[in-house]
Scaffold this motif. Sequence first.
Motif, PDB file in Angstrom:
ATOM      1  N   VAL A   1      -4.016   6.226 -12.717  1.00 20.78           N
ATOM      2  CA  VAL A   1      -2.503   5.103 -12.495  1.00 20.78           C
ATOM      3  C   VAL A   1      -3.527   4.190 -10.510  1.00 20.78           C
ATOM      4  CG1 VAL A   1      -0.794   4.097 -11.649  1.00 20.78           C
ATOM      5  CG2 VAL A   1      -1.027   5.729 -13.573  1.00 20.78           C
ATOM      6  N   ASP A   2      -3.951   3.127 -10.862  1.00 16.77           N
ATOM      7  CA  ASP A   2      -4.674   2.917  -9.931  1.00 16.77           C
ATOM      8  C   ASP A   2      -5.891   3.581  -9.396  1.00 16.77           C
ATOM      9  OD1 ASP A   2      -2.720   0.530  -9.753  1.00 16.77           O
ATOM     10  OD2 ASP A   2      -1.281   1.314  -8.552  1.00 16.77           O
ATOM     11  N   GLY A   3      -5.973   4.111 -10.291  1.00 19.16           N
ATOM     12  CA  GLY A   3      -7.320   4.962  -9.639  1.00 19.16           C
ATOM     13  C   GLY A   3      -7.247   6.826  -8.728  1.00 19.16           C
ATOM     14  N   GLU A   4      -6.366   6.818  -9.312  1.00 16.78           N
ATOM     15  CA  GLU A   4      -5.457   7.900  -9.297  1.00 16.78           C
ATOM     16  C   GLU A   4      -5.188   9.303 -11.013  1.00 16.78           C
ATOM     17  OE1 GLU A   4      -1.743  10.389  -7.299  1.00 16.78           O
ATOM     18  OE2 GLU A   4      -1.707   8.307  -7.619  1.00 16.78           O
ATOM     19  N   ASN A   5      -5.355   9.936 -10.144  1.00 13.66           N
ATOM     20  CA  ASN A   5      -5.073  11.202 -12.062  1.00 13.66           C
ATOM     21  C   ASN A   5      -3.560  11.163 -12.116  1.00 13.66           C
ATOM     22  OD1 ASN A   5      -7.736  10.830 -12.848  1.00 13.66           O
ATOM     23  ND2 ASN A   5      -8.292  12.937 -12.202  1.00 13.66           N
ATOM     24  N   ARG A   6      -3.123  11.146 -12.958  1.00 14.68           N
ATOM     25  CA  ARG A   6      -1.478  11.297 -13.001  1.00 14.68           C
ATOM     26  C   ARG A   6      -1.118  12.248 -14.200  1.00 14.68           C
ATOM     27  NH1 ARG A   6       1.808   8.092 -10.231  1.00 14.68           N
ATOM     28  NH2 ARG A   6       3.553   9.216 -10.709  1.00 14.68           N
ATOM     29  N   GLU A   7      -0.640  13.355 -14.178  1.00 16.84           N
ATOM     30  CA  GLU A   7      -0.460  13.826 -14.967  1.00 16.84           C
ATOM     31  C   GLU A   7       0.773  13.945 -15.914  1.00 16.84           C
ATOM     32  OE1 GLU A   7      -1.902  17.107 -16.082  1.00 16.84           O
ATOM     33  OE2 GLU A   7      -3.859  17.049 -14.451  1.00 16.84           O
ATOM     34  N   ILE A   8       0.167  14.303 -17.131  1.00 19.72           N
ATOM     35  CA  ILE A   8       1.565  13.701 -18.528  1.00 19.72           C
ATOM     36  C   ILE A   8       2.754  14.518 -18.762  1.00 19.72           C
ATOM     37  CG2 ILE A   8       1.992  13.298 -20.615  1.00 19.72           C
ATOM     38  CD1 ILE A   8      -1.158  12.391 -20.843  1.00 19.72           C
ATOM     39  N   ALA A   9       3.697  14.177 -18.441  1.00 17.42           N
ATOM     40  CA  ALA A   9       5.366  15.336 -18.616  1.00 17.42           C
ATOM     41  C   ALA A   9       6.027  15.674 -19.980  1.00 17.42           C
ATOM     42  CB  ALA A   9       6.209  14.693 -17.117  1.00 17.42           C
ATOM     43  N   ASP A  10       5.393  14.649 -20.393  1.00 20.48           N
ATOM     44  CA  ASP A  10       6.059  14.365 -21.617  1.00 20.48           C
ATOM     45  C   ASP A  10       5.953  13.210 -22.594  1.00 20.48           C
ATOM     46  OD1 ASP A  10       8.125  15.365 -23.992  1.00 20.48           O
ATOM     47  OD2 ASP A  10       9.535  15.763 -22.404  1.00 20.48           O
ATOM     48  N   GLY A  11       6.642  12.777 -23.641  1.00 23.71           N
ATOM     49  CA  GLY A  11       6.053  11.984 -24.156  1.00 23.71           C
ATOM     50  C   GLY A  11       7.010  11.439 -25.773  1.00 23.71           C
ATOM     51  N   LYS A  12       6.239  10.885 -26.330  1.00 18.80           N
ATOM     52  CA  LYS A  12       6.837  10.302 -27.977  1.00 18.80           C
ATOM     53  C   LYS A  12       5.949  10.081 -29.130  1.00 18.80           C
ATOM     54  CE  LYS A  12      11.029  11.075 -27.096  1.00 18.80           C
ATOM     55  NZ  LYS A  12      11.882  12.490 -27.854  1.00 18.80           N
ATOM     56  N   VAL A  13       5.803  10.222 -30.135  1.00 15.35           N
ATOM     57  CA  VAL A  13       5.008   9.403 -31.473  1.00 15.35           C
ATOM     58  C   VAL A  13       5.909   8.585 -32.276  1.00 15.35           C
ATOM     59  CG1 VAL A  13       3.991  10.153 -32.631  1.00 15.35           C
ATOM     60  CG2 VAL A  13       3.413  11.789 -31.034  1.00 15.35           C
ATOM     61  N   LEU A  14       5.053   7.331 -32.392  1.00 15.17           N
ATOM     62  CA  LEU A  14       5.558   6.784 -33.172  1.00 15.17           C
ATOM     63  C   LEU A  14       5.327   6.219 -34.590  1.00 15.17           C
ATOM     64  CD1 LEU A  14       7.864   4.123 -33.380  1.00 15.17           C
ATOM     65  CD2 LEU A  14       5.974   2.226 -32.415  1.00 15.17           C
ATOM     66  N   LYS A  15       5.760   6.998 -35.445  1.00  9.34           N
ATOM     67  CA  LYS A  15       4.951   7.556 -37.193  1.00  9.34           C
ATOM     68  C   LYS A  15       6.328   7.314 -37.134  1.00  9.34           C
ATOM     69  CE  LYS A  15       4.586  12.411 -36.967  1.00  9.34           C
ATOM     70  NZ  LYS A  15       3.898  13.192 -36.415  1.00  9.34           N
TER      71      LYS A  15
ATOM     72  N   ASP B   1       0.736  -1.495   0.293  1.00  7.00           N
ATOM     73  CA  ASP B   1      -0.201  -0.240  -0.375  1.00  7.00           C
ATOM     74  C   ASP B   1       1.120   1.414  -0.146  1.00  7.00           C
ATOM     75  OD1 ASP B   1       0.968   0.248   2.202  1.00  7.00           O
ATOM     76  OD2 ASP B   1      -1.040   0.359   3.628  1.00  7.00           O
ATOM     77  N   PHE B   2       1.731   1.513  -0.361  1.00  2.00           N
ATOM     78  CA  PHE B   2       2.624   1.962  -0.633  1.00  2.00           C
ATOM     79  C   PHE B   2       2.275   3.437  -0.909  1.00  2.00           C
ATOM     80  CE2 PHE B   2       6.238   5.159  -2.472  1.00  2.00           C
ATOM     81  CZ  PHE B   2       7.130   5.493  -1.392  1.00  2.00           C
ATOM     82  N   GLU B   3       1.427   3.087  -2.866  1.00  3.65           N
ATOM     83  CA  GLU B   3       1.338   4.671  -2.779  1.00  3.65           C
ATOM     84  C   GLU B   3      -0.020   4.683  -2.255  1.00  3.65           C
ATOM     85  OE1 GLU B   3       0.897   4.402  -7.281  1.00  3.65           O
ATOM     86  OE2 GLU B   3       3.125   4.394  -7.475  1.00  3.65           O
ATOM     87  N   THR B   4      -1.113   3.935  -1.318  1.00 10.76           N
ATOM     88  CA  THR B   4      -1.961   4.760  -0.740  1.00 10.76           C
ATOM     89  C   THR B   4      -1.692   5.713   0.453  1.00 10.76           C
ATOM     90  OG1 THR B   4      -2.647   2.830  -1.081  1.00 10.76           O
ATOM     91  CG2 THR B   4      -4.338   4.095   1.248  1.00 10.76           C
ATOM     92  N   LYS B   5      -0.435   5.690   0.864  1.00  8.90           N
ATOM     93  CA  LYS B   5       0.732   6.508   2.117  1.00  8.90           C
ATOM     94  C   LYS B   5       0.810   7.349   1.393  1.00  8.90           C
ATOM     95  CE  LYS B   5       1.838   2.954   5.860  1.00  8.90           C
ATOM     96  NZ  LYS B   5       1.537   1.539   5.028  1.00  8.90           N
ATOM     97  N   PHE B   6       1.693   7.892   0.223  1.00  6.80           N
ATOM     98  CA  PHE B   6       2.136   8.020  -0.641  1.00  6.80           C
ATOM     99  C   PHE B   6       1.915   8.312  -1.541  1.00  6.80           C
ATOM    100  CE2 PHE B   6       5.259   7.089   3.001  1.00  6.80           C
ATOM    101  CZ  PHE B   6       5.163   8.410   3.254  1.00  6.80           C
ATOM    102  N   PRO B   7       0.811   8.773  -2.569  1.00  7.04           N
ATOM    103  CA  PRO B   7       0.289   9.131  -3.697  1.00  7.04           C
ATOM    104  C   PRO B   7       1.718   9.598  -4.596  1.00  7.04           C
ATOM    105  CG  PRO B   7      -1.103  10.613  -2.436  1.00  7.04           C
ATOM    106  CD  PRO B   7      -0.138   9.782  -1.006  1.00  7.04           C
TER     107      PRO B   7
END
Length: 412
Positions: free
Chosen positions: A398-412, A38-44
Amino acid sequence: MSQGTLYTSTTLRCHPVKALIEKFNLDIACVEKSTVADFETKFPLGQIPAFIGPKGFKITEEVAILYYVADLIQDEKAKAALKGKTEAEKTQVLRWVSVGNTNLFSAIFTNLLSIQGVLQYNKKENDNRFAVIEKYAKVFDDRLKTHTYIATEKISLGDLQCAVPWTAAFSTILDPEAKAQHPYLTRWLKTVVASDFGKIVFKDFKFAEKALAYVPAKKEKKDKPKKDEQPKKKDAKKEEQPAAEPTVKKAKHPLEALGKSTFVLDDWKRKYSNEDTRPVALPWFWEHYNPEEYSIWKVGYKYNDELTLTFMSNNLVGGFFNRLSASTKYMFGCMVIYGENNNNGITGAIMIRGQEFAPAFDVAPDWESYAYAKLDPTKEEDKEFINNMWAWDKPVVVDGENREIADGKVLK
């Protein structure tokens, strides 16, 4: 009464705090994050290190935990030496703690991971980062030419924090020549490693006898026959040539055997690149998509707990996509980095030709570092995930929690 619990892992970022706990015999339990369900329950935020004190008092962020744990030391003289006695000394200690935890740390570990092949290797970028490391080395040398320790006249939190990236560098990517070029930095590092604190967390440190070097993947070469071994031409008059056997064109890629699809992937890639994603591109996609010809997969990195800085995670994805180049003509998708530094993850949605993921992905040596789950666009939840991954405009759940997108890549 217990002074708290430190949640930790093998990451070097935990070393300074661990040194304080063991050196001063603090009543703080050290628990591996991976053993706590339950680590992420203690520390989201899910980041390491993390700390719970008496009555549930919680702290995240390495530097904050380091200072809090230092305050628990009963020996006031030792505490003052570690944190600084005067306001000027305290400021210097904090300054050097910051130096060891930011740009220097990033430059060293990014180069190390790229040389090891974990991140995509780019010689120019690595050379630029080595120039940054060299600048820091000169700054340390100038300071340590006249001082035994980096912040004050006694070993402090600044020394412990700065030793983390420098021990990593001198044991891997810096060669013996670097030791000779920076004698004061080298002398200081040996002093910190040999200290009571260093013996606890840097006991396995050794200077590299030879710096790690990037070794590109070897390409197979076909040996050409030597000149005198070339087959001699036969006289047509003396011997009739047998009829040439028809050549069989082999597929360059296993997915070529599936033939031409009615869904034109290049049309979709142009639409995605040139039009607004939500209002135009995605509706066009769902109108033309043929699930019998293409399948869509949720792809996630298996080792999110090992990720550190978000830009490094993004580089990891970029390297993965580069190594998929042999399959790019059969694929499209996006992978995003969600969360923040020292608490992030990698996930995404990728469409491939056919109904099996392996033929598209196994061209990349690191493809097994990712988990694959087939998505069903007829299910609203799966379709929404695909839309969100390709639009990048909503948090990742993720596991019911909203996590903001920090970055990403497009494969095309």
